[in-house]
Enzyme design. Structure first.
Site, PDB file in Angstrom:
ATOM      1  N   GLU A   1       0.839  -1.204   0.000  1.00 52.32           N
ATOM      2  CA  GLU A   1       0.000   0.000   0.000  1.00 52.32           C
ATOM      3  C   GLU A   1       0.875   1.257   0.000  1.00 52.32           C
ATOM      4  O   GLU A   1       1.904   1.313   0.667  1.00 52.32           O
ATOM      5  CB  GLU A   1      -0.869  -0.006   1.258  1.00 52.32           C
ATOM      6  CG  GLU A   1      -1.655   1.273   1.496  1.00 52.32           C
ATOM      7  CD  GLU A   1      -2.195   1.347   2.909  1.00 52.32           C
ATOM      8  OE1 GLU A   1      -3.095   2.181   3.149  1.00 52.32           O
ATOM      9  OE2 GLU A   1      -1.717   0.583   3.785  1.00 52.32           O
TER      10      GLU A   1
ATOM     11  N   LYS B   1      -9.825   2.366  -2.333  1.00 56.12           N
ATOM     12  CA  LYS B   1     -10.274   1.796  -1.066  1.00 56.12           C
ATOM     13  C   LYS B   1     -11.689   2.247  -0.722  1.00 56.12           C
ATOM     14  O   LYS B   1     -11.980   3.441  -0.674  1.00 56.12           O
ATOM     15  CB  LYS B   1      -9.297   2.204   0.043  1.00 56.12           C
ATOM     16  CG  LYS B   1      -9.509   1.472   1.358  1.00 56.12           C
ATOM     17  CD  LYS B   1      -8.422   1.855   2.359  1.00 56.12           C
ATOM     18  CE  LYS B   1      -8.564   1.078   3.665  1.00 56.12           C
ATOM     19  NZ  LYS B   1      -7.546   1.494   4.648  1.00 56.12           N
TER      20      LYS B   1
ATOM     21  N   CYS C   1      -4.983  -2.481   3.016  1.00 58.22           N
ATOM     22  CA  CYS C   1      -4.751  -2.357   4.464  1.00 58.22           C
ATOM     23  C   CYS C   1      -5.792  -3.117   5.287  1.00 58.22           C
ATOM     24  O   CYS C   1      -6.008  -4.297   5.074  1.00 58.22           O
ATOM     25  CB  CYS C   1      -4.682  -0.881   4.847  1.00 58.22           C
ATOM     26  SG  CYS C   1      -3.952  -0.585   6.489  1.00 58.22           S
TER      27      CYS C   1
END
Length: 487
Positions: A257, A305, A355
């Site tokens: 990430e 995300k 994440c």
């Protein structure tokens, strides 16, 4: 004071059963002190003691968050003094534990018969464990099912029930063992535990032998400490990327990430590197935390995300929590709109989550329902100093793999970078905190499990079981457990 001590002891034992601590086997007994603590107590005392139990569990299980809040974040962003991190850490524990007021409150109405009481308390605990993960502040970390990540045989049930089925099983056995001890039949605990582990072992031996997959990717573990990462220029990261991939040709290379901390879509150097390999790279762009594919000199955004992390990437309920805006990371992001599935060259359909999205089963479910044949998460766990933190994050992939019957690859800055097969077995992992590029061979899979199709149906079953248990108890004329205690 004795009841308070027992509640704290339950939280302590539960924490010691979590990944990276003492032993997952402790989870079969960790709730027994809490059950003794609430016995004979009024409804509000039960609620308070249940809150204390989970508050203790959270603060110990997530101890690794404290140095992040008091050292790393103030050092990197300089937005608040270190002592304020302690306040935030305690508030985090309170927020996570608040739902368990409900478990203690409703435990007052538990039937007295051993079977109905077991069904009722296991159902009620499962209900509030599910509710803890709902909403903008929802989080599933610390779920007691995590203690069983290495119990490969038992966790196969999550392909049907999700992890709530394991929660139900754990609480059921704790209640049952508590009743055995109360009735001075503690020796009965041993055959039950023997049967549980015999079942676990038998299922493990029935599972197919792990196979080497046909789809090969290269996962980069650059091992850049957080104290340096936010001061390293894009040029330096480009040099690092080039040095780590110089021995690969024609590979699909996946970075962690936010490998770059700025939009690098116009980097000529990156485009030149893509002549040798295809890259799946994470970096923020267009006010989103995103993942891009760089193939033959062309960038395309493949995912942004969706499940942003509260306070760090978004501010939940701004009117209530506006005062905590100092916890913001690089910036507040806009959430992505779709759980997108894509191909890289001739790859099978795949997906990349970012994440802590791996903590949320609904994310992996959505990807699989959209056609993903393998699951990847890219993350920067360099914020955390302790192995327990890294293991806690990595084992989320164990459960997501079994829930979806998809192999799950985690690509992390400092580790753990590794592959979990569709039965929750850890196939391969790179050493922690070492700069490495690892080759992983993944086996794509199609189809949908019962859990992928129907999600957290076990929550609704738990509601039904709780209501039916009380109804049957009343029909029999039984008194509930707390009936003799004044409110």
């Amino acid at each position: 004071m004795v009841s308070l001590f027992l509640s704290v002891l339950s939280g302590f034992l539960t924490a010691l059963s979590m990944p990276g601590f003492l032993s997952g086997a402790l989870i079969w007994f960790s709730l027994i002190p809490l059950l003794y603590a609430v016995e004979g107590r009024g409804v509000w005392k039960r609620a308070f003691l249940s809150f204390v139990y989970f508050f203790t569990h959270v603060l110990i299980s997530f101890f690794w968050v404290l140095p992040t809040l008091t050292e790393n974040v103030p050092l990197v962003f300089g937005r608040y003094p270190s002592w304020l991190g302690i306040v935030v850490f305690v508030l985090m524990g309170i927020i996570e534990a608040v739902p368990f007021f409900g478990f203690g409150f409703l435990s007052y109405f538990a039937p007295r018969s051993i079977v109905l009481k077991t069904l009722y308390l296991a159902s009620v605990y499962t209900i509030f464990e599910y509710l803890r993960g709902v909403g903008e502040l929802g989080f599933t970390g610390g779920r007691i099912s995590e203690a069983l990540y290495s119990h490969t045989g038992l966790i196969q049930i999550v392909s049907i029930t999700g992890t709530l089925g394991l929660v139900f099983l754990i609480v059921s056995l704790n209640v049952l063992f508590h009743e055995f001890l109360k009735r001075r039949k503690g020796l009965l605990i041993f055959p039950v535990i023997f049967f549980v582990y015999l079942l676990n072992s038998s299922v493990v031996h029935l599972l197919p032998v792990p196979e080497r997959g046909s789809f090969e990717v290269v996962a980069l573990q650059p091992n850049v400490p957080t104290s340096l990462k936010y001061s390293v220029s894009s040029g330096e990261m480009l040099e690092l990327l080039e040095s780590m991939t110089k021995d690969f040709h024609g590979s699909i290379v996946i970075t962690p990430e936010a490998f770059f901390l700025e939009d690098v879509r116009y980097s000529q150097k990156l485009r030149e590197l893509s002549e040798e390999n295809t890259f799946v790279i994470g970096f923020p762009a267009d006010n989103q935390n995103s993942v891009f594919v760089l193939e033959d000199g062309r960038f395309r955004k493949v995912y942004s995300k969706v499940k942003l992390f509260p306070f760090v990437e978004k501010l939940p309920y701004p009117r209530v929590f506006g005062v905590f805006s100092f916890l913001k990371g690089l910036s507040y992001y806009e959430p992505g709109r779709n759980f997108s599935v894509f191909n890289v060259g001739e790859s099978p359909p795949l997906s990349v989550q970012i994440c802590f999205e791996s903590y949320f089963p609904e994310v992996s479910r959505a990807f699989v329902k959209n056609g993903s044949e393998l699951l990847i998460v890219v993350t920067n766990d360099g914020w955390f100093h302790y192995k327990a933190a890294l293991l806690n994050h990595f084992v989320q992939g164990v459960f997501r793999a079994v829930e979806t019957r998809r192999q799950f690859l985690q690509v992390a800055n400092t580790g753990i970078t590794g592959l979990v097969d569709e039965y929750g077995r850890i196939v391969d992992a790179l050493p922690l905190r070492v700069r490495l590029a690892g080759e992983f061979h993944i086996k794509p899979r199609k189809g949908e499990t019962f859990y992928v199709r129907y999600g957290d149906w076990f929550f609704y079953l738990s509601v039904i079981l709780a209501v039916v248990s009380v109804f049957i108890s009343r029909m029999r004329g039984e008194r509930n457990e707390g009936i003799r205690v004044r409110l």
